[in-house]
Design an enzyme around this catalytic site. Structure first.
Site, PDB file in Angstrom:
ATOM      1  CE  LYS A 138     -62.784 -37.173 -60.314  1.00 51.54           C
ATOM      2  NZ  LYS A 138     -61.545 -37.981 -60.215  1.00 51.54           N
ATOM      3  CB  THR A 149     -61.763 -43.568 -70.158  1.00 51.96           C
ATOM      4  OG1 THR A 149     -62.452 -44.692 -69.552  1.00 51.96           O
ATOM      5  CG2 THR A 149     -62.506 -43.146 -71.407  1.00 51.96           C
ATOM      6  N   GLY A 176     -57.296 -44.280 -66.175  1.00 54.27           N
ATOM      7  CA  GLY A 176     -56.373 -43.309 -65.616  1.00 54.27           C
ATOM      8  C   GLY A 176     -56.806 -41.867 -65.693  1.00 54.27           C
ATOM      9  CB  THR A 177     -59.826 -40.097 -66.956  1.00 55.79           C
ATOM     10  OG1 THR A 177     -60.743 -40.978 -66.277  1.00 55.79           O
ATOM     11  CG2 THR A 177     -59.757 -40.499 -68.420  1.00 55.79           C
ATOM     12  N   GLY A 178     -58.954 -40.107 -63.892  1.00 57.47           N
ATOM     13  CA  GLY A 178     -59.024 -39.441 -62.598  1.00 57.47           C
ATOM     14  C   GLY A 178     -57.647 -39.117 -62.046  1.00 57.47           C
ATOM     15  CB  CYS A 179     -54.525 -41.124 -61.850  1.00 51.04           C
ATOM     16  SG  CYS A 179     -55.134 -42.576 -60.974  1.00 51.04           S
TER      17      CYS A 179
END
Length: 275
Positions: free
Chosen positions: A182, A215, A217-220
């Protein structure tokens, strides 16, 4: 006399920590599953006291409690896809890896959650080592950010070519089914550019850049959306593409709440419609 319709629905399981602020972790995962019309189940690994300004306390659950939650869900309900988030320590990682070995945990998406997007290490070195040896090889997909990919590939990442090389090296070294490096932690034109590799294709994924500081929580959310799309029956690459589009739209409707970094808008259609 009315009858209740028999509504069969895909099931996804999230194995992760609780975010009391509601922006990441289990809370974000369950919202993401619901958006995709997938029934969400959960196994908590830890409880955090956090808000938009940071984390003030973390309490790990006993590994036996994590195992019991996973076994309860899989043994009765069954799942079509699973994602892992914050596993926190060596003991919990070992427990989850054991369950992945003994139970059917299909379409396993592992978000390593080892290092934050700002480069802060989140779990101990020995936990990282066990994650690499015992869990990553069992994953259909892993989704490391820039700093996690640097550790997994043993390679500094500054350019798109670096991201591609890291993805291929992670595949060879840790042997997951596929990897998505990512670019959220990258700068300039590479911010938000991801690289997907599965041994047969190497693809660069890019959507519209959203300029927002909210932003959290974007990875979760991304890994949960991938799992949801896999539960719906999509192939892996399509699941990744759909998930990335979902996160982009959620970022476009991020929530300006609290005094720090707000979360993405998981339920953005409702925000758009004013319901």
């Amino acid at each position: 006399m009315s009858t209740v319709p028999d509504l069969s629905i895909p099931i996804a399981l999230t194995i992760a920590g609780s975010d009391s602020g509601g922006g990441a972790g289990i809370q974000a995962d369950l919202r993401t599953f619901a958006f995709h019309q997938v029934h969400g189940t959960s196994a908590l690994t830890c409880i955090t006291a956090q808000n938009t300004q940071g984390v003030t306390r973390v309490d790990a659950l006993p590994p036996e409690a994590v195992i019991a939650q996973i076994a309860a869900v899989v043994g009765d309900i069954g799942v079509q896809a699973v994602k892992t988030g914050m596993l926190l320590n060596r003991e919990i990682i070992a427990a989850v890896a054991q369950q992945a070995e003994e139970l059917p945990l299909p379409n396993l998406v592992v978000d390593p959650v080892m290092v934050s997007r700002t480069g802060a290490q989140l779990i101990a070195d020995e936990a990282i080592a066990l994650l690499c040896t015992d869990l990553l090889p069992k994953a259909r997909l892993i989704t490391p950010n820039r700093y996690e990919a640097q550790i997994l590939a043993d390679l500094e990442i500054h350019t798109l070519d670096d991201m591609k090389q890291a993805a291929e090296r992670i595949l060879q070294t840790h042997q997951p089914g596929a990897v998505l490096v990512k670019g959220g932690g990258m700068t300039g034109e590479l911010r938000g550019v991801d690289v997907f590799a599965d041994g047969t294709q190497l693809a660069v994924l890019q959507t519209q850049t959203v300029h927002t500081t909210d932003t959290h929580g974007t990875g979760c959310t991304l890994s949960a959306a991938i799992a949801a799309n896999l539960a719906l029956g999509r192939d892996l690459f399509s699941a990744v593409q759909h998930a990335k589009d979902y996160v982009t739209h959620a970022l476009q409707h991020s929530l300006r709440i609290g005094h720090g970094q707000g979360p993405v808008g998981h339920f953005y259609p409702l925000l758009s419609s004013g319901i």
